[in-house]
Design a protein around this motif. Structure first.
Motif, PDB file in Angstrom:
ATOM      1  N   HIS A  18       8.326   6.668  31.876  1.00 57.17           N
ATOM      2  CA  HIS A  18       7.543   5.699  32.653  1.00 57.17           C
ATOM      3  C   HIS A  18       7.329   4.398  31.872  1.00 57.17           C
ATOM      4  CE1 HIS A  18       6.852   8.297  36.041  1.00 57.17           C
ATOM      5  NE2 HIS A  18       6.280   9.235  35.283  1.00 57.17           N
ATOM      6  N   VAL A  19       7.029   4.517  30.590  1.00 54.09           N
ATOM      7  CA  VAL A  19       6.838   3.313  29.763  1.00 54.09           C
ATOM      8  C   VAL A  19       8.138   2.516  29.716  1.00 54.09           C
ATOM      9  CG1 VAL A  19       6.408   2.488  27.413  1.00 54.09           C
ATOM     10  CG2 VAL A  19       4.923   4.250  28.414  1.00 54.09           C
ATOM     11  N   LEU A  20       9.263   3.192  29.492  1.00 52.91           N
ATOM     12  CA  LEU A  20      10.559   2.508  29.458  1.00 52.91           C
ATOM     13  C   LEU A  20      10.823   1.783  30.774  1.00 52.91           C
ATOM     14  CD1 LEU A  20      13.358   1.904  28.228  1.00 52.91           C
ATOM     15  CD2 LEU A  20      14.110   4.089  29.213  1.00 52.91           C
ATOM     16  N   GLU A  21      10.578   2.436  31.884  1.00 54.48           N
ATOM     17  CA  GLU A  21      10.842   1.829  33.187  1.00 54.48           C
ATOM     18  C   GLU A  21       9.984   0.582  33.407  1.00 54.48           C
ATOM     19  OE1 GLU A  21      11.734   6.323  34.662  1.00 54.48           O
ATOM     20  OE2 GLU A  21       9.934   5.311  35.426  1.00 54.48           O
ATOM     21  N   ILE A  22       8.717   0.662  33.047  1.00 57.38           N
ATOM     22  CA  ILE A  22       7.812  -0.485  33.216  1.00 57.38           C
ATOM     23  C   ILE A  22       8.232  -1.627  32.293  1.00 57.38           C
ATOM     24  CG2 ILE A  22       5.434  -1.285  32.841  1.00 57.38           C
ATOM     25  CD1 ILE A  22       4.589   1.610  33.759  1.00 57.38           C
ATOM     26  N   VAL A  23       8.493  -1.322  31.039  1.00 56.75           N
ATOM     27  CA  VAL A  23       8.896  -2.362  30.083  1.00 56.75           C
ATOM     28  C   VAL A  23      10.222  -2.991  30.511  1.00 56.75           C
ATOM     29  CG1 VAL A  23       9.600  -2.802  27.685  1.00 56.75           C
ATOM     30  CG2 VAL A  23       7.576  -1.404  28.163  1.00 56.75           C
ATOM     31  N   ALA A  24      11.143  -2.201  31.038  1.00 55.64           N
ATOM     32  CA  ALA A  24      12.428  -2.743  31.488  1.00 55.64           C
ATOM     33  C   ALA A  24      12.238  -3.750  32.622  1.00 55.64           C
ATOM     34  CB  ALA A  24      13.352  -1.612  31.913  1.00 55.64           C
ATOM     35  N   VAL A  25      11.352  -3.449  33.558  1.00 57.14           N
ATOM     36  CA  VAL A  25      11.096  -4.375  34.673  1.00 57.14           C
ATOM     37  C   VAL A  25      10.394  -5.633  34.171  1.00 57.14           C
ATOM     38  CG1 VAL A  25       9.821  -4.680  36.841  1.00 57.14           C
ATOM     39  CG2 VAL A  25      11.112  -2.567  36.430  1.00 57.14           C
ATOM     40  N   VAL A  26       9.399  -5.475  33.315  1.00 52.16           N
ATOM     41  CA  VAL A  26       8.703  -6.634  32.736  1.00 52.16           C
ATOM     42  C   VAL A  26       9.687  -7.499  31.964  1.00 52.16           C
ATOM     43  CG1 VAL A  26       6.992  -7.323  31.002  1.00 52.16           C
ATOM     44  CG2 VAL A  26       6.426  -5.563  32.692  1.00 52.16           C
ATOM     45  N   THR A  27      10.580  -6.878  31.221  1.00 57.48           N
ATOM     46  CA  THR A  27      11.577  -7.612  30.439  1.00 57.48           C
ATOM     47  C   THR A  27      12.496  -8.412  31.350  1.00 57.48           C
ATOM     48  OG1 THR A  27      11.486  -5.946  28.703  1.00 57.48           O
ATOM     49  CG2 THR A  27      13.425  -7.377  28.740  1.00 57.48           C
ATOM     50  N   ALA A  28      12.921  -7.813  32.439  1.00 57.18           N
ATOM     51  CA  ALA A  28      13.773  -8.534  33.394  1.00 57.18           C
ATOM     52  C   ALA A  28      13.060  -9.782  33.908  1.00 57.18           C
ATOM     53  CB  ALA A  28      14.160  -7.611  34.551  1.00 57.18           C
ATOM     54  N   VAL A  29      11.787  -9.653  34.221  1.00 54.59           N
ATOM     55  CA  VAL A  29      11.008 -10.802  34.704  1.00 54.59           C
ATOM     56  C   VAL A  29      10.916 -11.875  33.619  1.00 54.59           C
ATOM     57  CG1 VAL A  29       8.706 -11.545  35.450  1.00 54.59           C
ATOM     58  CG2 VAL A  29       9.727  -9.469  36.411  1.00 54.59           C
ATOM     59  N   LEU A  30      10.633 -11.469  32.378  1.00 49.26           N
ATOM     60  CA  LEU A  30      10.534 -12.440  31.282  1.00 49.26           C
ATOM     61  C   LEU A  30      11.844 -13.217  31.115  1.00 49.26           C
ATOM     62  CD1 LEU A  30       8.651 -10.396  28.524  1.00 49.26           C
ATOM     63  CD2 LEU A  30       7.744 -12.261  29.930  1.00 49.26           C
ATOM     64  N   GLY A  62      11.636 -11.885  25.754  1.00 44.94           N
ATOM     65  CA  GLY A  62      12.522 -11.157  26.665  1.00 44.94           C
ATOM     66  C   GLY A  62      13.658 -10.467  25.947  1.00 44.94           C
ATOM     67  N   TRP A  63      14.338 -11.196  25.056  1.00 42.31           N
ATOM     68  CA  TRP A  63      15.466 -10.592  24.334  1.00 42.31           C
ATOM     69  C   TRP A  63      14.984  -9.555  23.325  1.00 42.31           C
ATOM     70  CZ3 TRP A  63      19.367 -10.675  27.094  1.00 42.31           C
ATOM     71  CH2 TRP A  63      19.878 -11.812  27.699  1.00 42.31           C
ATOM     72  N   LEU A  64      13.819  -9.765  22.734  1.00 41.08           N
ATOM     73  CA  LEU A  64      13.273  -8.759  21.819  1.00 41.08           C
ATOM     74  C   LEU A  64      13.003  -7.454  22.573  1.00 41.08           C
ATOM     75  CD1 LEU A  64      12.139  -7.806  19.110  1.00 41.08           C
ATOM     76  CD2 LEU A  64       9.952  -8.828  19.781  1.00 41.08           C
ATOM     77  N   LEU A  65      12.322  -7.556  23.709  1.00 43.87           N
ATOM     78  CA  LEU A  65      12.041  -6.358  24.500  1.00 43.87           C
ATOM     79  C   LEU A  65      13.324  -5.743  25.058  1.00 43.87           C
ATOM     80  CD1 LEU A  65       8.812  -7.401  26.418  1.00 43.87           C
ATOM     81  CD2 LEU A  65       9.031  -5.680  24.619  1.00 43.87           C
ATOM     82  N   ALA A  66      14.278  -6.569  25.443  1.00 40.42           N
ATOM     83  CA  ALA A  66      15.555  -6.048  25.956  1.00 40.42           C
ATOM     84  C   ALA A  66      16.274  -5.234  24.881  1.00 40.42           C
ATOM     85  CB  ALA A  66      16.436  -7.191  26.443  1.00 40.42           C
ATOM     86  N   LEU A  99      17.097  -3.703  34.583  1.00 43.01           N
ATOM     87  CA  LEU A  99      16.769  -3.016  35.830  1.00 43.01           C
ATOM     88  C   LEU A  99      17.635  -1.772  36.019  1.00 43.01           C
ATOM     89  CD1 LEU A  99      16.217  -6.082  38.194  1.00 43.01           C
ATOM     90  CD2 LEU A  99      14.474  -4.623  37.099  1.00 43.01           C
ATOM     91  N   ALA A 100      18.883  -1.842  35.571  1.00 43.67           N
ATOM     92  CA  ALA A 100      19.755  -0.665  35.648  1.00 43.67           C
ATOM     93  C   ALA A 100      19.238   0.456  34.747  1.00 43.67           C
ATOM     94  CB  ALA A 100      21.184  -1.042  35.273  1.00 43.67           C
ATOM     95  N   VAL A 101      18.780   0.114  33.541  1.00 45.32           N
ATOM     96  CA  VAL A 101      18.199   1.127  32.648  1.00 45.32           C
ATOM     97  C   VAL A 101      17.009   1.789  33.338  1.00 45.32           C
ATOM     98  CG1 VAL A 101      16.939   1.490  30.479  1.00 45.32           C
ATOM     99  CG2 VAL A 101      18.997   0.066  30.497  1.00 45.32           C
ATOM    100  N   ALA A 102      16.145   0.986  33.941  1.00 41.60           N
ATOM    101  CA  ALA A 102      14.977   1.536  34.641  1.00 41.60           C
ATOM    102  C   ALA A 102      15.419   2.451  35.778  1.00 41.60           C
ATOM    103  CB  ALA A 102      14.093   0.412  35.163  1.00 41.60           C
ATOM    104  N   ALA A 103      16.366   2.005  36.583  1.00 44.49           N
ATOM    105  CA  ALA A 103      16.824   2.793  37.737  1.00 44.49           C
ATOM    106  C   ALA A 103      17.446   4.120  37.295  1.00 44.49           C
ATOM    107  CB  ALA A 103      17.826   1.985  38.557  1.00 44.49           C
ATOM    108  N   ILE A 104      18.246   4.086  36.248  1.00 41.75           N
ATOM    109  CA  ILE A 104      18.879   5.312  35.739  1.00 41.75           C
ATOM    110  C   ILE A 104      17.817   6.321  35.326  1.00 41.75           C
ATOM    111  CG2 ILE A 104      20.178   6.241  33.771  1.00 41.75           C
ATOM    112  CD1 ILE A 104      21.893   3.603  33.984  1.00 41.75           C
ATOM    113  N   HIS A 105      16.769   5.850  34.674  1.00 41.33           N
ATOM    114  CA  HIS A 105      15.730   6.766  34.208  1.00 41.33           C
ATOM    115  C   HIS A 105      14.841   7.259  35.352  1.00 41.33           C
ATOM    116  CE1 HIS A 105      17.305   5.504  30.392  1.00 41.33           C
ATOM    117  NE2 HIS A 105      16.777   6.626  29.921  1.00 41.33           N
ATOM    118  N   VAL A 106      14.651   6.445  36.379  1.00 40.01           N
ATOM    119  CA  VAL A 106      13.932   6.921  37.567  1.00 40.01           C
ATOM    120  C   VAL A 106      14.733   8.047  38.229  1.00 40.01           C
ATOM    121  CG1 VAL A 106      13.227   6.302  39.919  1.00 40.01           C
ATOM    122  CG2 VAL A 106      12.620   4.810  38.007  1.00 40.01           C
ATOM    123  N   VAL A 107      16.036   7.848  38.368  1.00 33.77           N
ATOM    124  CA  VAL A 107      16.892   8.881  38.958  1.00 33.77           C
ATOM    125  C   VAL A 107      16.866  10.139  38.101  1.00 33.77           C
ATOM    126  CG1 VAL A 107      19.299   9.490  39.469  1.00 33.77           C
ATOM    127  CG2 VAL A 107      18.391   7.271  40.186  1.00 33.77           C
TER     128      VAL A 107
END
Length: 137
Positions: A51-63, A72-76, A24-32
């Motif tokens: 945008h793809v990175l941000e979406i995948v980061a959020v999906v990964t956090a959920v997984l 989850g760890w593969l995507l992370a 989620l931090a990776v996603a937030a940094i890239h949104v900023v």
């Protein structure tokens, strides 16, 4: 119901939460860095990659929080490695139609991003390897 083969009991709750928070931090940094959720960086392919990175980061956090640890760890690992490589290429040789960051190695947000992505990589890669070993046993 999660597939038992995709979960790994040796992956602790704390590790999964830490991984999710780092994603989620990776996603937030890239949104900023791109100027907000609805903004797309130039050139267009870089903006789409953000945008793809941000979406995948959020999906990964959920997984990870749902205990789907192998995917989850593969995507992370990918969430960590992708932007690390992007940082290196954009600041060294540059990217096609994108040379603004060449030589800009000490940008504060970039350094924060490197720290977060490095921590995520150090957590995710070994956890993913352990999940593969668990599957084989």
């Amino acid at each position: 119901m999660p597939d038992h083969a995709a979960t790994a009991p040796e992956t602790t709750w704390a590790a999964r939460v830490a991984g999710a928070l780092l994603c989620l931090a990776v996603a937030a940094i890239h949104v900023v860095d791109q100027g907000g959720i609805t903004t797309t960086r130039d050139p267009y392919y870089v903006g789409v990659a953000y945008h793809v990175l941000e979406i995948v980061a959020v999906v990964t956090a959920v997984l990870l929080l749902l205990r789907l640890v192998r995917p989850g760890w593969l995507l992370a690992t990918g969430v960590a490695v992708g932007p690390l490589l992007g940082y290196i290429f954009s600041r060294s040789s540059g990217l096609p139609d994108y040379s603004d960051d060449i030589g800009n190695w000490t940008e504060t947000l970039g350094l924060v991003s490197l720290a977060v992505e490095g921590a995520l990589l150090l957590l995710a890669a070994p956890a993913f390897v352990r999940s593969l070993r668990r599957r084989r046993s």
